[in-house]
Design a protein around this motif. Structure first.
Motif, PDB file in Angstrom:
ATOM      1  N   PRO A 121      13.038   5.620  21.676  1.00 35.27           N
ATOM      2  CA  PRO A 121      12.033   6.334  22.468  1.00 35.27           C
ATOM      3  C   PRO A 121      10.803   6.692  21.640  1.00 35.27           C
ATOM      4  N   LEU A 122       9.671   6.758  22.313  1.00 32.81           N
ATOM      5  CA  LEU A 122       8.426   7.109  21.630  1.00 32.81           C
ATOM      6  C   LEU A 122       7.941   8.501  22.001  1.00 32.81           C
ATOM      7  N   LYS A 123       8.521   9.097  23.038  1.00 33.83           N
ATOM      8  CA  LYS A 123       8.127  10.435  23.463  1.00 33.83           C
ATOM      9  C   LYS A 123       9.348  11.348  23.464  1.00 33.83           C
ATOM     10  N   TYR A 124       9.170  12.558  22.934  1.00 30.96           N
ATOM     11  CA  TYR A 124      10.252  13.535  22.844  1.00 30.96           C
ATOM     12  C   TYR A 124       9.794  14.819  23.520  1.00 30.96           C
ATOM     13  N   ASP A 125      10.352  15.084  24.685  1.00 35.62           N
ATOM     14  CA  ASP A 125       9.998  16.264  25.465  1.00 35.62           C
ATOM     15  C   ASP A 125      11.274  17.062  25.699  1.00 35.62           C
ATOM     16  N   GLY A 126      11.606  17.907  24.746  1.00 32.25           N
ATOM     17  CA  GLY A 126      12.854  18.646  24.833  1.00 32.25           C
ATOM     18  C   GLY A 126      14.033  17.695  24.865  1.00 32.25           C
ATOM     19  N   PRO A 127      14.917  17.824  25.864  1.00 34.79           N
ATOM     20  CA  PRO A 127      16.075  16.942  25.941  1.00 34.79           C
ATOM     21  C   PRO A 127      15.754  15.547  26.476  1.00 34.79           C
ATOM     22  N   GLU A 157      17.613  18.540  33.345  1.00 37.47           N
ATOM     23  CA  GLU A 157      16.297  17.908  33.274  1.00 37.47           C
ATOM     24  C   GLU A 157      16.421  16.422  32.997  1.00 37.47           C
ATOM     25  N   VAL A 158      17.399  16.057  32.169  1.00 37.09           N
ATOM     26  CA  VAL A 158      17.646  14.644  31.887  1.00 37.09           C
ATOM     27  C   VAL A 158      18.034  13.910  33.164  1.00 37.09           C
TER      28      VAL A 158
END
Length: 262
Positions: A121-127, A157-158
């Motif tokens: 992944p290239l984006k990390y938004d919390g979980p 959220e996932v």
């Protein structure tokens, strides 16, 4: 080979992916009461060892123009199909024969998940770890990341953002809710991700088989997971009953799998 367990604040407890948890294994429709994946055999509503990743909603739902043409069968994977700030190189469409050269392990809770600058992944938004390449390797990374994050608080959220809507997602929510919002825990001798193979792939959907180590007697366990390209990224496709893993089996070694080796 990887052993992904890490100590949890000196408490003696270790975190591990939910597919290694007794409650999750049972709720997913697997037989047996053992935590060890190698001792289990998958069953689904349409028979044991059914097609991996078959969804209760096999046909992708039509998307409106407000989805920016990002449905599972639309677009060419270019910038117009991706969420804002997400750009990947989707040129390599061959099934991988080795792990990406730039892959490394990233901590999630107390476990480790493979990530790559080229595959995601290239984006990390919390979980929510997102923005995967629209490639076979990107699908592999999505399978590892999304399923692993369902073990921890933040799983709601996932599910909302990274699981294909439908009866399967609704059933998954009901099952996961039984464990509450807290993280699941496992035993300190738990192993970790060892390898993978891409069973099927096209630009709309992929099925990946993951290989895990640390089973009883030092053995391995395997299971398949399906993801679908929707809204500009790979999303998890559960069975209609919420089952995520199909074809769960014990295997004797790593033959036929690409291994995670640095």
């Amino acid at each position: 080979m990887l052993n992904s367990g890490r100590a949890r604040g000196g408490s003696g407890e270790w975190e591990q992916p939910f597919w290694q948890q007794r409650g999750w294994i049972l709720s997913a429709g697997f037989l047996g009461v053992l935590v060890l994946l190698a001792a289990l055999f998958a069953v689904t509503g349409n028979g044991a060892g059914g097609s991996s990743g078959a969804s209760g909603d096999p046909s992708p739902a039509p998307t409106s123009t407000s989805d920016r043409g990002s449905g599972p069968d639309s677009g060419d994977g270019g910038p117009q199909d991706r969420p804002a700030g997400c750009r990947t190189d989707d040129s390599v469409q061959a099934r991988p024969t080795k792990a990406p050269r730039d892959f490394h392990w990233k901590a999630n809770g107390t476990g480790l998940v493979p990530v790559s600058r080229t595959a995601g992944p290239l984006k990390y938004d919390g979980p929510v770890w997102s923005c995967f390449a629209r490639t076979p390797m990107g699908a592999v990374m999505a399978v590892h990341s999304i399923t692993d994050h369902l073990s921890y608080d933040g799983w709601r959220e996932v599910v909302e953002r990274q699981v294909v809507p439908g009866a399967g997602r609704d059933a998954l929510i009901r099952t996961r809710t039984q464990s509450g919002d807290k993280s699941t825990t496992g035993s300190p001798d738990a192993g970790g991700y060892t390898g993978f193979t891409v069973l099927t792939y096209n630009r709309s959907q992929a099925t990946v088989m993951v290989l895990v180590s640390g089973m009883g007697g030092g053995g391995y366990g395997s299971a398949s997971v399906t993801v679908r390209w929707q809204d500009g990224d790979w999303k998890l496709v559960p069975e209609a009953d919420g089952t995520i893993y199909g074809g769960v089996a014990q295997v004797s070694g790593t033959d036929g799998f690409v291994t995670w080796e640095a």
